[in-house]
Design a protein around this motif. Sequence first.
Motif, PDB file in Angstrom:
ATOM      1  N   GLN A   1     -95.578  -3.046  65.231  1.00 24.12           N
ATOM      2  CA  GLN A   1     -94.792  -3.656  66.297  1.00 24.12           C
ATOM      3  C   GLN A   1     -95.456  -3.568  67.661  1.00 24.12           C
ATOM      4  O   GLN A   1     -94.922  -4.091  68.644  1.00 24.12           O
ATOM      5  CB  GLN A   1     -93.415  -2.995  66.345  1.00 24.12           C
ATOM      6  CG  GLN A   1     -92.597  -3.188  65.068  1.00 24.12           C
ATOM      7  CD  GLN A   1     -91.441  -2.209  64.961  1.00 24.12           C
ATOM      8  OE1 GLN A   1     -90.982  -1.670  65.967  1.00 24.12           O
ATOM      9  NE2 GLN A   1     -90.978  -1.955  63.738  1.00 24.12           N
ATOM     10  N   GLY A   2     -96.611  -2.900  67.747  1.00 25.55           N
ATOM     11  CA  GLY A   2     -97.308  -2.789  69.022  1.00 25.55           C
ATOM     12  C   GLY A   2     -96.763  -1.718  69.937  1.00 25.55           C
ATOM     13  O   GLY A   2     -97.102  -1.682  71.127  1.00 25.55           O
ATOM     14  N   VAL A   3     -95.923  -0.824  69.416  1.00 26.81           N
ATOM     15  CA  VAL A   3     -95.409   0.286  70.228  1.00 26.81           C
ATOM     16  C   VAL A   3     -96.559   1.220  70.592  1.00 26.81           C
ATOM     17  O   VAL A   3     -96.604   1.790  71.680  1.00 26.81           O
ATOM     18  CB  VAL A   3     -94.313   1.060  69.463  1.00 26.81           C
ATOM     19  CG1 VAL A   3     -93.865   2.300  70.230  1.00 26.81           C
ATOM     20  CG2 VAL A   3     -93.129   0.134  69.187  1.00 26.81           C
ATOM     21  N   ILE A   4     -97.514   1.382  69.656  1.00 29.96           N
ATOM     22  CA  ILE A   4     -98.756   2.100  69.934  1.00 29.96           C
ATOM     23  C   ILE A   4     -99.920   1.165  69.607  1.00 29.96           C
ATOM     24  O   ILE A   4     -99.774   0.217  68.828  1.00 29.96           O
ATOM     25  CB  ILE A   4     -98.878   3.398  69.124  1.00 29.96           C
ATOM     26  CG1 ILE A   4     -98.795   3.118  67.613  1.00 29.96           C
ATOM     27  CG2 ILE A   4     -97.836   4.418  69.558  1.00 29.96           C
ATOM     28  CD1 ILE A   4     -99.072   4.332  66.737  1.00 29.96           C
ATOM     29  N   ASP A   5    -101.077   1.447  70.215  1.00 32.87           N
ATOM     30  CA  ASP A   5    -102.269   0.635  69.955  1.00 32.87           C
ATOM     31  C   ASP A   5    -103.144   1.242  68.863  1.00 32.87           C
ATOM     32  O   ASP A   5    -103.944   0.542  68.240  1.00 32.87           O
ATOM     33  CB  ASP A   5    -103.093   0.496  71.241  1.00 32.87           C
ATOM     34  CG  ASP A   5    -102.318  -0.209  72.340  1.00 32.87           C
ATOM     35  OD1 ASP A   5    -101.977  -1.386  72.148  1.00 32.87           O
ATOM     36  OD2 ASP A   5    -102.050   0.430  73.375  1.00 32.87           O
ATOM     37  N   GLY A   6    -103.010   2.538  68.678  1.00 32.66           N
ATOM     38  CA  GLY A   6    -103.836   3.203  67.684  1.00 32.66           C
ATOM     39  C   GLY A   6    -103.501   4.681  67.610  1.00 32.66           C
ATOM     40  O   GLY A   6    -102.500   5.142  68.163  1.00 32.66           O
ATOM     41  N   LEU A   7    -104.362   5.420  66.936  1.00 33.97           N
ATOM     42  CA  LEU A   7    -104.150   6.857  66.761  1.00 33.97           C
ATOM     43  C   LEU A   7    -105.451   7.497  66.358  1.00 33.97           C
ATOM     44  O   LEU A   7    -106.501   6.842  66.283  1.00 33.97           O
ATOM     45  CB  LEU A   7    -103.077   7.128  65.711  1.00 33.97           C
ATOM     46  CG  LEU A   7    -103.321   6.639  64.280  1.00 33.97           C
ATOM     47  CD1 LEU A   7    -102.602   7.564  63.281  1.00 33.97           C
ATOM     48  CD2 LEU A   7    -102.783   5.213  64.091  1.00 33.97           C
TER      49      LEU A   7
END
Length: 338
Positions: free
Chosen positions: A214-220
């Motif tokens: 959903q694009g809440v985060i860009d990565g990890l």
Amino acid sequence: MKNMKHLGILLSLLFLLGTFTGCSSITVSSDGNEEKSFEFIISSNQPDTHPTVVALKEFAKELVEKSQGTMKATVYSSGVLGSDRETLELVQFGAVDMVSTGVSTIESYEKMYSLFSVPYLFNDKSHYYQVMDSEYMRDEVFQKTAELGFVVKTWFDAGARSFYTKDTPISEPSDLNGLKMRTLASPTLMEMVSLMGGNPTPLDWGEVYGALQQGVIDGLENNELALTVNKHAEVAKEFSNTRHLFAPDVLIVNTNTLNKLTDNQRAILDEAFHELSLNQRELWEEEIEKAIQEAKEQGVNFTDPDMQAFIDSVKPMHEQVAKEYPEFIDLINRLGNE
């Protein structure tokens, strides 16, 4: 309040199941002597296919044979007993005997464990293994939480952690600028991401897939196995081999559970723990190779950035830990030069 409610529900369930920590009965051993038998509860938030869970289930089978039936274990996987932090509380309280969890979960109980969230602490995997298998780790560090009701009895390979994103290649720290990067709720990991230019975003593991989608985060940041076991390759297509962190998983055991055992049972269990760790490492290596190939087939792009810029960005963290933990840093430096 939410955690206390969760704890209460789980305690009630475990009582109903009759599986409260170290549940015991009397067994007659092969030499004719009576010895208490124990049934251990082991928790993991990883799925059944994960190398650590596979190794734990093999450990449970072998423990019965090694102890001639006086020790048994049931492994609850996929976080059915709660999150890492919740199950650690259950171990501390005594409702669960053992939990396999990331080492950063213990940071809030013993600050020294935060060292394993310091990036580029080890030269390579061999150096990392030497430190983790050292007597200092076993006899000093792993025992530091004994007064809190639990200790670490062995460790598991959790690979080298690297950055991966939905669609942004990470070639240098500046590529992280403005990106919301999921981290564990670890102040050390959050500081690392900040120093490298990213926006640290603590998030429960079970929420990561949806947050990426959903694009809440860009990565990890995590290892390659997360791409396949946790299906992140479906929504994250850029993996950068920054290999910034060798952070182990650990097996935490309730101290009262250990204290109930005979000397013979503890010796058997210690041997089984050692074999468990070695077995898990072998399984890990096999699965990592499979995961990389599978992720590539799903369209994940793997890149190898120049790591020196990443190393330089976190030098303030190295300077700080050298002041706070000189003995541990001396050990790392000595083993790294052997």
